[in-house]
Scaffold this motif. Structure first.
Motif, mmCIF file in Angstrom:
data_model
loop_
_atom_site.group_PDB
_atom_site.id
_atom_site.type_symbol
_atom_site.label_atom_id
_atom_site.label_comp_id
_atom_site.label_asym_id
_atom_site.label_seq_id
_atom_site.Cartn_x
_atom_site.Cartn_y
_atom_site.Cartn_z
ATOM 1 N N LEU A 1 6.746 -8.049 2.278
ATOM 2 C CA LEU A 1 6.014 -7.241 1.540
ATOM 3 C C LEU A 1 5.116 -6.296 2.285
ATOM 4 C CD1 LEU A 1 5.578 -6.700 -1.512
ATOM 5 C CD2 LEU A 1 3.583 -8.358 -1.550
ATOM 6 N N VAL A 2 5.462 -5.210 2.135
ATOM 7 C CA VAL A 2 4.736 -4.104 3.039
ATOM 8 C C VAL A 2 4.255 -2.801 2.168
ATOM 9 C CG1 VAL A 2 5.824 -4.857 5.269
ATOM 10 C CG2 VAL A 2 6.789 -3.158 3.895
ATOM 11 N N TRP A 3 3.426 -1.844 2.944
ATOM 12 C CA TRP A 3 3.125 -0.636 2.123
ATOM 13 C C TRP A 3 3.175 0.467 3.335
ATOM 14 C CZ3 TRP A 3 -1.584 2.101 2.927
ATOM 15 C CH2 TRP A 3 -2.649 1.312 3.764
ATOM 16 N N ARG A 4 3.530 1.702 2.941
ATOM 17 C CA ARG A 4 3.691 2.738 3.753
ATOM 18 C C ARG A 4 2.214 3.368 3.924
ATOM 19 N NH1 ARG A 4 7.807 4.952 6.305
ATOM 20 N NH2 ARG A 4 9.324 4.285 5.001
ATOM 21 N N ARG A 5 1.490 3.521 5.241
ATOM 22 C CA ARG A 5 0.236 4.043 5.242
ATOM 23 C C ARG A 5 0.307 5.469 5.064
ATOM 24 N NH1 ARG A 5 -3.872 1.430 7.210
ATOM 25 N NH2 ARG A 5 -4.832 3.484 8.184
ATOM 26 N N ASP A 6 -0.610 6.155 4.297
ATOM 27 C CA ASP A 6 -0.655 7.339 4.035
ATOM 28 C C ASP A 6 -1.798 8.574 4.408
ATOM 29 O OD1 ASP A 6 -2.902 6.271 2.620
ATOM 30 O OD2 ASP A 6 -2.247 7.032 0.462
ATOM 31 N N LYS A 7 -2.298 7.834 5.613
ATOM 32 C CA LYS A 7 -3.546 8.361 6.377
ATOM 33 C C LYS A 7 -3.727 7.777 7.692
ATOM 34 C CE LYS A 7 -7.095 5.511 4.289
ATOM 35 N NZ LYS A 7 -8.339 5.267 3.656
ATOM 36 N N PRO A 8 -4.257 8.346 8.640
ATOM 37 C CA PRO A 8 -4.380 8.109 10.068
ATOM 38 C C PRO A 8 -5.133 6.901 9.958
ATOM 39 C CG PRO A 8 -4.680 10.246 9.754
ATOM 40 C CD PRO A 8 -4.608 9.898 8.379
#
Length: 221
Positions: free
Chosen positions: A24-31
């Protein structure tokens, strides 16, 4: 003045989903690491201990409130450059469960671990450590049943071992080993034909904490 170092909890939540070991993961949307996959995590609050923090992150950040996830502490990660923004210690937890539904958090998703080659921070290293812990525990403990529903067939359990270990297993030898392991499986007295063919016996997880004899990956089938 002694600096205060933040402590976070990061979760490696694994399941067998669509015939693949998935995390279970998520894609980062900021640095930093914008666009890369990351584990779910969060900082420990002042009024909670580590298990409570892991349970809160599982419910609130991972989006799996009330899910039947087996959580255990994996390892602590604290080398200085693991987070480019500040010094952070991470206490990682490993979570194992049968085929779970989609997260209640829209940004979280299940991804096959084989596809997670580039991850944020040191999360790839943490995930790999979690996978190896899961593989090892399948050798000596009945944790393989944690990937199965409450009632399952030996074939269901074998598929779990094959997916987690990444290798094919001889059905007859596997059946002999798991049914002879003391306290591993308990017959329910029921059968199922969901896979077609002859009715297959249904089992549930027994009371054993350790497998005797163990299910060693190094042994030939």
């Amino acid at each position: 003045m002694v600096p205060r170092i933040p402590v976070s909890v990061d979760l490696v939540v694994l399941t067998v989903r669509c015939q693949a070991l998935s995390a279970l993961v998520w894609r980062r949307d900021k640095p930093p690491y914008e666009g890369r996959w990351a584990l779910s995590g969060g900082f420990i609050q002042l009024d909670e201990d580590l298990p409570a923090a892991a349970a809160r992150v599982l419910a609130e950040r991972a989006g799996l409130p009330g899910a039947p996830v087996h959580l255990e502490q994996l390892q602590t990660y604290g080398y200085p450059d693991r987070d480019p923004r500040q010094r952070v210690l991470s206490v990682a937890y490993l979570g194992l469960a049968p085929d779970l539904p989609a997260s209640t958090e829209a940004h979280m998703s299940w991804q096959p671990v084989s596809s997670l080659q580039e991850m944020a921070f040191d999360h790839r290293r943490i995930m790999v450590d979690g996978i190896e812990r899961a593989r090892g525990k399948l050798e000596y403990t009945p944790l393989g049943a944690a990937f199965c529903p409450p009632e399952f067939t030996v074939a269901d359990l074998r598929r779990v071992y094959e997916i987690v270990w990444g290798r094919a297993l001889d059905p007859r030898n596997f059946h002999r080993k798991v049914t002879k392991a003391e306290g591993f499986l308990v017959p329910t007295g029921r059968t199922t034909t969901r896979d077609g063919g002859r009715p297959a016996k249904l089992y549930r997880r027994g009371p054993a904490l350790l497998l005797h004899p163990p299910m060693l990956r190094s042994l030939k089938e």
